[in-house]
Design a protein around this motif. Structure first.
Motif, PDB file in Angstrom:
ATOM      1  N   GLY A  46      39.773  47.195 -13.859  1.00  0.00           N
ATOM      2  CA  GLY A  46      40.300  46.455 -12.315  1.00  0.00           C
ATOM      3  C   GLY A  46      39.269  45.638 -11.827  1.00  0.00           C
ATOM      4  N   LEU A  47      37.933  46.040 -11.639  1.00  0.00           N
ATOM      5  CA  LEU A  47      36.789  45.244 -11.225  1.00  0.00           C
ATOM      6  C   LEU A  47      37.006  43.885 -11.928  1.00  0.00           C
ATOM      7  N   PHE A  48      36.911  44.119 -13.391  1.00  0.00           N
ATOM      8  CA  PHE A  48      36.919  42.803 -14.137  1.00  0.00           C
ATOM      9  C   PHE A  48      38.064  41.891 -13.935  1.00  0.00           C
ATOM     10  N   VAL A  49      39.300  42.458 -13.830  1.00  0.00           N
ATOM     11  CA  VAL A  49      40.464  41.630 -13.653  1.00  0.00           C
ATOM     12  C   VAL A  49      40.478  40.746 -12.424  1.00  0.00           C
ATOM     13  N   LEU A  50      39.832  41.533 -11.333  1.00  0.00           N
ATOM     14  CA  LEU A  50      39.862  41.182  -9.867  1.00  0.00           C
ATOM     15  C   LEU A  50      38.744  39.799 -10.003  1.00  0.00           C
ATOM     16  N   ALA A  51      37.726  40.038 -10.676  1.00  0.00           N
ATOM     17  CA  ALA A  51      36.819  39.029 -10.653  1.00  0.00           C
ATOM     18  C   ALA A  51      37.156  37.827 -11.595  1.00  0.00           C
ATOM     19  N   ALA A  52      38.001  38.297 -12.606  1.00  0.00           N
ATOM     20  CA  ALA A  52      38.239  36.961 -13.551  1.00  0.00           C
ATOM     21  C   ALA A  52      39.292  36.259 -12.866  1.00  0.00           C
ATOM     22  N   ALA A  53      40.393  36.917 -12.311  1.00  0.00           N
ATOM     23  CA  ALA A  53      41.584  36.194 -11.593  1.00  0.00           C
ATOM     24  C   ALA A  53      41.049  35.565 -10.437  1.00  0.00           C
ATOM     25  N   THR A  54      40.096  35.889  -9.903  1.00  0.00           N
ATOM     26  CA  THR A  54      39.712  34.834  -8.775  1.00  0.00           C
ATOM     27  C   THR A  54      39.058  33.553  -9.180  1.00  0.00           C
ATOM     28  N   ASP A  55      38.888  33.558 -10.393  1.00  0.00           N
ATOM     29  CA  ASP A  55      38.449  32.153 -10.885  1.00  0.00           C
ATOM     30  C   ASP A  55      39.065  31.056 -10.634  1.00  0.00           C
ATOM     31  N   ARG A  56      40.398  31.245 -10.457  1.00  0.00           N
ATOM     32  CA  ARG A  56      41.178  30.007  -9.800  1.00  0.00           C
ATOM     33  C   ARG A  56      41.096  29.886  -8.398  1.00  0.00           C
ATOM     34  N   VAL A  57      40.739  30.885  -7.669  1.00  0.00           N
ATOM     35  CA  VAL A  57      40.548  30.596  -6.281  1.00  0.00           C
ATOM     36  C   VAL A  57      39.645  29.941  -5.621  1.00  0.00           C
ATOM     37  N   ASP A  58      38.355  29.941  -6.325  1.00  0.00           N
ATOM     38  CA  ASP A  58      37.285  29.037  -5.827  1.00  0.00           C
ATOM     39  C   ASP A  58      37.778  27.520  -6.127  1.00  0.00           C
ATOM     40  N   GLY A  59      38.184  27.195  -7.436  1.00  0.00           N
ATOM     41  CA  GLY A  59      38.546  25.795  -7.624  1.00  0.00           C
ATOM     42  C   GLY A  59      39.751  25.397  -6.773  1.00  0.00           C
ATOM     43  N   TYR A  60      40.855  26.157  -6.559  1.00  0.00           N
ATOM     44  CA  TYR A  60      41.857  25.959  -5.691  1.00  0.00           C
ATOM     45  C   TYR A  60      41.305  25.264  -4.343  1.00  0.00           C
ATOM     46  N   LEU A  61      40.389  26.283  -3.550  1.00  0.00           N
ATOM     47  CA  LEU A  61      39.910  25.970  -2.273  1.00  0.00           C
ATOM     48  C   LEU A  61      39.178  24.789  -2.347  1.00  0.00           C
ATOM     49  N   ALA A  62      38.208  24.429  -3.293  1.00  0.00           N
ATOM     50  CA  ALA A  62      37.358  23.559  -3.577  1.00  0.00           C
ATOM     51  C   ALA A  62      38.420  22.238  -3.462  1.00  0.00           C
ATOM     52  N   ARG A  63      39.351  22.341  -4.118  1.00  0.00           N
ATOM     53  CA  ARG A  63      40.150  21.008  -4.222  1.00  0.00           C
ATOM     54  C   ARG A  63      40.987  20.767  -3.096  1.00  0.00           C
ATOM     55  N   LYS A  64      41.803  22.010  -2.689  1.00  0.00           N
ATOM     56  CA  LYS A  64      42.636  21.771  -1.293  1.00  0.00           C
ATOM     57  C   LYS A  64      41.852  21.397  -0.223  1.00  0.00           C
ATOM     58  N   TYR A  65      40.678  21.852   0.128  1.00  0.00           N
ATOM     59  CA  TYR A  65      39.971  21.517   1.320  1.00  0.00           C
ATOM     60  C   TYR A  65      38.616  20.543   1.055  1.00  0.00           C
ATOM     61  N   ASN A  66      38.859  19.605  -0.204  1.00  0.00           N
ATOM     62  CA  ASN A  66      38.079  18.816  -0.284  1.00  0.00           C
ATOM     63  C   ASN A  66      36.354  19.254  -0.316  1.00  0.00           C
ATOM     64  N   LEU A  67      36.180  20.425  -1.093  1.00  0.00           N
ATOM     65  CA  LEU A  67      34.928  21.048  -1.127  1.00  0.00           C
ATOM     66  C   LEU A  67      34.547  21.112  -2.328  1.00  0.00           C
ATOM     67  N   VAL A  68      34.758  19.989  -2.990  1.00  0.00           N
ATOM     68  CA  VAL A  68      33.983  20.002  -4.542  1.00  0.00           C
ATOM     69  C   VAL A  68      32.646  19.362  -4.126  1.00  0.00           C
ATOM     70  N   THR A  69      31.826  20.376  -5.003  1.00  0.00           N
ATOM     71  CA  THR A  69      30.335  19.949  -4.813  1.00  0.00           C
ATOM     72  C   THR A  69      29.717  20.139  -6.255  1.00  0.00           C
ATOM     73  N   ASP A  70      28.429  19.421  -6.481  1.00  0.00           N
ATOM     74  CA  ASP A  70      27.780  19.721  -7.657  1.00  0.00           C
ATOM     75  C   ASP A  70      27.429  21.112  -8.096  1.00  0.00           C
ATOM     76  N   LEU A  71      27.166  21.839  -6.972  1.00  0.00           N
ATOM     77  CA  LEU A  71      26.515  23.235  -7.142  1.00  0.00           C
ATOM     78  C   LEU A  71      27.973  24.136  -7.524  1.00  0.00           C
ATOM     79  N   GLY A  72      29.012  23.814  -6.910  1.00  0.00           N
ATOM     80  CA  GLY A  72      30.411  24.389  -7.299  1.00  0.00           C
ATOM     81  C   GLY A  72      30.500  24.235  -9.063  1.00  0.00           C
ATOM     82  N   LYS A  73      30.469  23.005  -9.074  1.00  0.00           N
ATOM     83  CA  LYS A  73      30.754  22.578 -10.673  1.00  0.00           C
ATOM     84  C   LYS A  73      29.914  23.406 -11.774  1.00  0.00           C
ATOM     85  N   LEU A  74      28.591  23.626 -11.154  1.00  0.00           N
ATOM     86  CA  LEU A  74      27.386  24.423 -12.112  1.00  0.00           C
ATOM     87  C   LEU A  74      27.868  25.658 -11.864  1.00  0.00           C
ATOM     88  N   LEU A  75      27.831  26.205 -10.590  1.00  0.00           N
ATOM     89  CA  LEU A  75      27.899  27.764 -10.516  1.00  0.00           C
ATOM     90  C   LEU A  75      29.260  28.241 -10.921  1.00  0.00           C
TER      91      LEU A  75
END
Ligand code: G3P
Length: 199
Positions: A46-75
């Motif tokens: 369950g913990l693995f699925v939760l952490a893996a599934a939220t992979d899409r969430v950070d990318g979505y937030l970054a694109r939707k609210y214009n929060l794309v940063t070099d740190l994010g692309k690396l992290l």
């Protein structure tokens, strides 16, 4: 018009950091009671699925609210590699996944991460489409291997292996693609430096 540069300390990167923070809890749950109790295996899955599934969430937030940063692309890829790396090593240590699978995947992930840092002086190399597909396949395969398979019908293991083999193929192919991309970046940068030196 001046476009505001987003701060690296934003909600998208906070999600990525939270995903990294889940890794020790996941490892603890997987190893609890010797790693083979049904309840703890389900908690770890369950913990693995939760952490893996939220992979899409950070990318979505970054694109939707214009929060794309070099740190994010690396992290973002690093968060995936820590989670997937921990799962693979622990599954192999528990005897639930052959070590060669873990070694092949970790060699590619470590190599690409080192290359990402090596080319940082030229550019930040973000995840490719193939890289994203690779992470999805690895995550699905690992989620299946994390399940208490001894207590489940054998066809689930068969599906786990089919997805794992697909993940291995995409892992190696995208690793080779990134290696070429890194080599081209370095070659073009050296050429540009030589040309500007001649001017
Ligand atoms: O192929 P990589 O190494 O860029 O990794 C892809 C990321 O994990 C996708 O989120």
């Amino acid at each position: 018009m001046v476009t505001a540069v987003p701060s690296p300390w934003n909600s998208a990167n906070a999600v990525t950091i939270a995903r990294i923070a889940v890794v020790p809890f996941f490892a603890w749950a997987l190893l609890a009671d010797g790693g083979h109790t049904v309840t703890w295996r389900l908690v770890a899955t369950g913990l693995f699925v939760l952490a893996a599934a939220t992979d899409r969430v950070d990318g979505y937030l970054a694109r939707k609210y214009n929060l794309v940063t070099d740190l994010g692309k690396l992290l973002d890829p690093i968060a995936d590699k820590l989670l997937i790396g921990a799962a693979l090593v622990l599954l192999s240590a528990l005897g639930d996944l052959p070590w060669w699978v873990t070694i092949v995947i970790l060699a590619r992930e470590l190599g690409i991460t080192l290359m990402r840092f090596a080319v940082l002086k030229y550019t930040v190399m973000p995840a490719s489409r193939g890289g994203k597909l690779k992470t999805v396949l690895q995550s699905v395969a690992i989620s299946i291997f994390l399940l208490p398979l001894d207590h489940l019908p054998s066809w689930i293991s068969v599906i786990g292996w089919i997805v794992m083999v697909a993940a291995l193929v995409v892992t190696v192919v995208t690793g080779v693609e990134y290696a070429f991309q890194g080599w081209r970046l370095r070659r073009d940068a050296l050429r540009a430096a030589r040309t500007s030196g001649q001017d």
